[in-house]
Scaffold this active site. Structure first.
Site, short mmCIF file in Angstrom:
data_model
loop_
_atom_site.label_atom_id
_atom_site.label_comp_id
_atom_site.label_asym_id
_atom_site.label_seq_id
_atom_site.Cartn_x
_atom_site.Cartn_y
_atom_site.Cartn_z
N ASP A 210 0.86 -1.19 0.00
CA ASP A 210 0.00 0.00 0.00
C ASP A 210 0.90 1.24 0.00
O ASP A 210 1.89 1.30 0.74
CB ASP A 210 -0.85 -0.06 1.29
N ASN A 218 -1.83 12.96 -3.49
CA ASN A 218 -2.92 13.42 -4.37
C ASN A 218 -3.22 14.89 -4.11
O ASN A 218 -3.40 15.67 -5.05
CB ASN A 218 -4.19 12.60 -4.09
N HIS A 223 -4.82 14.64 -8.69
CA HIS A 223 -5.27 13.26 -8.91
C HIS A 223 -4.58 12.62 -10.12
O HIS A 223 -4.22 11.43 -10.10
CB HIS A 223 -6.79 13.28 -9.09
N ASP A 227 -2.45 9.24 -10.31
CA ASP A 227 -2.68 8.12 -11.24
C ASP A 227 -1.35 7.67 -11.87
O ASP A 227 -1.09 6.47 -12.02
CB ASP A 227 -3.63 8.54 -12.37
N GLU A 253 -5.06 2.46 -3.61
CA GLU A 253 -3.58 2.40 -3.64
C GLU A 253 -3.10 1.13 -2.97
O GLU A 253 -2.01 1.06 -2.43
CB GLU A 253 -2.94 3.63 -2.97
#
Ligand SMILES: Nc1nc2c(ncn2[C@@H]2O[C@H](COP(=O)(O)OP(=O)(O)OP(=O)(O)O)[C@@H](O)[C@H]2O)c(=O)[nH]1
Length: 344
Positions: A210, A218, A223, A227, A253
Site C-alpha cells: 500500500d 494526491n 489526482h 494516477d 492504492e
C-alpha cells in the site's frame, strides 16, 4: 463409475465445456437417423460407419462430462468429424460432400487457428481423389472453392469471436488504470492456489502493499499525478516479479502480489527489494514516495479469507510501525498440551 459421472453432472460447468458437449449432442442426433435408415436399407458398411461415428460422439460427450478435459475432447471431436466425412465420401461417393461443411466449421470453433487450417487443408485435399473422375471438373472446382470459402469465413468469424472474448476477459479481470489484475482475478487465482496446495502441498505466499500517505500526494500534486504514480508503481513491480507471480490492484492504492512457489522467507526478501526499489525510483518531485508491505505464507487448512486477512494485518502492522517497511505474518501457535499429565 456411476458415482463419478453423477459428481461430474452435478459440478458447475465452465462455458468452454458446453461447446464440445453441444457438438457431441448434435453429432449423435444428426448422424443416428442416417445410421438407422442405412442399416434398414441393407447398406451395412456405411450404416456401421455411421454407428461408429455416433458411438464416438457419445463416448466423447461422456468423457467431457466426467473429466472436463475440453482440449483433448475438442481434438478428438474434430478428428472424428473429418474422419467420418472422408470415410462416407470414399464409401458412398460424391453425394456425401455436404458433410464437409459442418466438419470444416467445427474445427475453427474447437481448435487453435493453425490446427484448424491444417485440418481444413487435409479435408479439402483429401476430398479431391474421391471426387476426381466421379464428378465433372466444374463440380470438382465448385466443391473445392466452396470448401475453401467456408474455411476462410469460419476462420474470420472464429478469430473475431476469440478477439471479443479476450477483450471481455480483460474487462472482467483487469484494472483499467494500471493493467494489473482486479479483485475478481485475485479471487480466482487464490482459489486455484489453495486447490493446488490441498493436492500437492505446494508453497505460496501473498504480499499486500500500500502506498504511504497517498492522500497527501494526491492533495499536493493532483489526482492525475497520483494516477501516474500508480501506473509507475505497477511497472516497477512488474519488471521485478517473475512471470509465475501475479499482481492485482484491489483498492485505490492497495495491491496484492501472489508469489507462487515462494515461502515466507523468500517472499519477505522480495517484498523488501520492492520497497527499496520504489523508494529509490523517486516517483514524485521533492517528496519521497514509499510503500508498506505485509507478507503471509499459505498455511495448510487455511481459507482464502484467513490467508489474505493475515497478510492485511501484517501490512497494517507495517503502517502502524511508521510505514516504509515490510512485516511478515505468522500463524498463531496453539499452546502445546503435554500428552502425559505431569508427575507431582
Ligand atoms: N490518483 C488516484 N488516487 C486514488 C485512486 N484511488 C484511490 N485514491 C486515493 O488514495 C487515497 C488513499 O488515502 P488513505 O486511504 O487515507 O491512505 P493514505 O493517505 O495512503 O494513508 P496510509 O495508507 O495510511 O499511508 C485517497 O485520497 C483516495 O482518493 C486512484 O485511482 N487514483
Amino acid at each position: 463409475m456411476i458415482e463419478n459421472l453423477q459428481k461430474g453432472l452435478r459440478r458447475r460447468r465452465s462455458l468452454e465445456e458446453y461447446l464440445p458437449l453441444m457438438l457431441c449432442g448434435a453429432g449423435v442426433f444428426g448422424v443416428l437417423p442416417f445410421a438407422i435408415v442405412r442399416l434398414l436399407n441393407g447398406e451395412i458398411w456405411i450404416g456401421l460407419l455411421d454407428l461408429a461415428v455416433v458411438a464416438g460422439f457419445s463416448t466423447l460427450g461422456m468423457f467431457v462430462l466426467r473429466s472436463s478435459r475440453v482440449r483433448a475432447t475438442s481434438i478428438c471431436i474434430t478428428l472424428l468429424c473429418v474422419a467420418g466425412y472422408l470415410g462416407t465420401l470414399y464409401l458412398m461417393g460424391p453425394q456425401q460432400l455436404f458433410w464437409a461443411y459442418p466438419a470444416l466449421v467445427v474445427a475453427y470453433y474447437l481448435l487453435k487457428p493453425e490446427e484448424a487450417v491444417a485440418l481444413s487443408v487435409i479435408s479439402i485435399l483429401g476430398s479431391i481423389p474421391a471426387l476426381y473422375g466421379n464428378v465433372s471438373l466444374f463440380m470438382l472446382a465448385t466443391a473445392t472453392i466452396t470448401m475453401t470459402m467456408t474455411s476462410v469465413f469460419a476462420y474470420a468469424f472464429a478469430a473475431l469471436t476469440r478477439n471479443q472474448r479476450q477483450q471481455l476477459m480483460n474487462l472482467a479481470t483487469c484494472d483499467p488504470l494500471t493493467g494489473a489484475g482486479n479483485r475478481r482475478a485475485l479471487d480466482q487465482k487464490i482459489a486455484e492456489i489453495i486447490a493446488n496446495h490441498e493436492r500437492t502441498s505446494a508453497t505460496a505466499s501473498v504480499i499486500f502493499l500500500d502506498l504511504d500517505h497517498f492522500k497527501a500526494i494526491n492533495d499536493e500534486y493532483g489526482h492525475a499525478a497520483g494516477d501516474q504514480i500508480l501506473i509507475q508503481l505497477t511497472e516497477i513491480i512488474n519488471l521485478r516479479i517473475r512471470v509465475t507471480d501475479s499482481l492485482y490492484r484491489i483498492g485505490g492504492e492497495e495491491f496484492v502480489i501472489v508469489v507462487d512457489g515462494l515461502g515466507i522467507d523468500k517472499a519477505s526478501r522480495l517484498a523488501e527489494q520492492l520497497r527499496t526499489l520504489v523508494e529509490a525510483n523517486e516517483l514524485a518531485r521533492d517528496r519521497a514516495v514509499t510503500i508498506s508491505l505485509g507478507v503471509a505464507q499459505l498455511e495448510s487448512g487455511e481459507s482464502a479469507d484467513e490467508w489474505l486477512h493475515r497478510a492485511d494485518e501484517a501490512l497494517y502492522a507495517a503502517k502502524r510501525a511508521g510505514r516504509n517497511q515490510t512485516r511478515t505474518a505468522h500463524i498463531e501457535l496453539q499452546p502445546v498440551r503435554p500428552k502425559v499429565a505431569p508427575l507431582h
